[in-house]
Design a protein around this motif. Structure first.
Motif, PDB file in Angstrom:
ATOM      1  N   GLY A 145      44.745  36.413  35.280  1.00 44.36           N
ATOM      2  CA  GLY A 145      44.991  37.561  36.199  1.00 44.36           C
ATOM      3  C   GLY A 145      43.540  38.159  36.563  1.00 44.36           C
ATOM      4  N   THR A 146      43.603  38.773  37.470  1.00 42.63           N
ATOM      5  CA  THR A 146      42.563  39.632  38.170  1.00 42.63           C
ATOM      6  C   THR A 146      43.173  41.133  38.283  1.00 42.63           C
ATOM      7  OG1 THR A 146      41.417  37.778  39.452  1.00 42.63           O
ATOM      8  CG2 THR A 146      40.901  40.225  40.269  1.00 42.63           C
ATOM      9  N   ARG A 147      42.358  41.886  37.586  1.00 40.37           N
ATOM     10  CA  ARG A 147      42.687  43.311  37.822  1.00 40.37           C
ATOM     11  C   ARG A 147      41.921  43.997  38.760  1.00 40.37           C
ATOM     12  NH1 ARG A 147      45.352  46.915  34.250  1.00 40.37           N
ATOM     13  NH2 ARG A 147      45.464  44.858  32.864  1.00 40.37           N
ATOM     14  N   LEU A 148      42.567  44.494  39.904  1.00 44.89           N
ATOM     15  CA  LEU A 148      42.032  45.130  41.013  1.00 44.89           C
ATOM     16  C   LEU A 148      42.114  46.567  41.017  1.00 44.89           C
ATOM     17  CD1 LEU A 148      40.579  45.094  43.994  1.00 44.89           C
ATOM     18  CD2 LEU A 148      43.073  44.823  44.820  1.00 44.89           C
ATOM     19  N   LEU A 149      41.229  47.464  41.233  1.00 46.51           N
ATOM     20  CA  LEU A 149      41.227  48.866  41.256  1.00 46.51           C
ATOM     21  C   LEU A 149      40.722  49.340  42.798  1.00 46.51           C
ATOM     22  CD1 LEU A 149      42.233  51.668  40.341  1.00 46.51           C
ATOM     23  CD2 LEU A 149      39.686  51.538  39.127  1.00 46.51           C
ATOM     24  N   VAL A 150      41.474  49.999  43.532  1.00 45.19           N
ATOM     25  CA  VAL A 150      41.139  50.426  44.784  1.00 45.19           C
ATOM     26  C   VAL A 150      41.039  51.843  44.741  1.00 45.19           C
ATOM     27  CG1 VAL A 150      41.749  50.344  47.137  1.00 45.19           C
ATOM     28  CG2 VAL A 150      42.536  48.410  45.927  1.00 45.19           C
TER      29      VAL A 150
END
Lengths: 112, 113
Positions: free
Chosen positions: B107-112
């Protein structure tokens, strides 16, 4: 519209005892059900599955039971081990799509 | 046998920026999936490829999300522009065929922000 539901966010059991994780679904067209296990910072890994034509499937310490009339499935782990501590997702699919609908997950903690 | 590879593992961006994720499936797997997993929820399928063709993209927000698998092997998922609610883990999975076991990447953990 949550078609697959895991109503227990967490479960804690003692090592050596049985762990029972539950899952309910609403769509009677689902014909294949799976359980995935997920450790932190890793992707889910396949654990065990069952076709809708069966009511039980066993693999070592893991057994999945399917009750079609109740639209309910459960995963039994016996005996439970500390390494089983993880998030467990149930998932369902229908037809030849391969598309999985996941529940919200249940965090299992097995205490030594 | 090498598993599903994803990069980057983590990404922090500001809203309205764009971001891209990459996935390399298990060798020989014809089917590739992108899932979005929001905190506290199960993975939700965004798009499914069979070789380089789209099988299902019914839950992909097409106004901002796009995905491609041009050569039927690796795939990219793009978000442009990102919104706060896109903060999630983006999981890639692959399988030998449509009804076969799906194997997930980390997975890729994305924080916007």
């Amino acid at each position: 519209d949550q078609q697959v539901k895991q109503n227990s966010p967490s479960l804690s059991v003692q090592e050596g005892r049985i762990s029972i994780l539950n899952c309910d679904y609403t769509n009677s067209m689902f014909d294949y059900f799976l359980w995935y296990k997920k450790y932190p910072a890793e992707g889910p890994t396949f654990l065990i599955s069952i076709s809708s034509i069966k009511d039980k499937n066993e693999d070592g310490r893991f057994t999945v039971f399917l009750n079609k009339s109740a639209k309910h499935l459960s995963l039994h782990i016996v005996p439970s081990q500390p390494g089983d501590s993880a998030v467990y997702f149930c998932a369902a699919s229908f037809g030849n799509t391969g598309k999985l609908i996941f529940g919200q997950g249940t965090t299992l903690q097995v205490k030594p | 046998e090498a598993g599903v590879a994803q990069s980057p593992r983590y990404k922090i961006i500001e809203k309205r920026q764009s971001v891209a994720f990459w996935c390399n499936p298990i060798s020989g797997h014809a089917t590739l999936y992108w899932y979005q997993q929001i905190l506290g929820q199960g993975p939700k399928l965004l798009i499914q490829f069979q070789n380089n063709g789209v099988v299902d993209d019914s839950q992909l927000p097409k106004d901002r999300f796009s995905a491609e698998r041009l050569k039927g092997v690796d795939s990219t998922l793009k978000i442009q522009p990102a919104k706060l609610e896109d903060s999630a883990v983006y999981l890639c999975a692959s399988s030998f065929g449509l009804q076969e076991t799906q194997y997930f990447g980390p997975g890729t953990r994305l924080l916007v922000l």
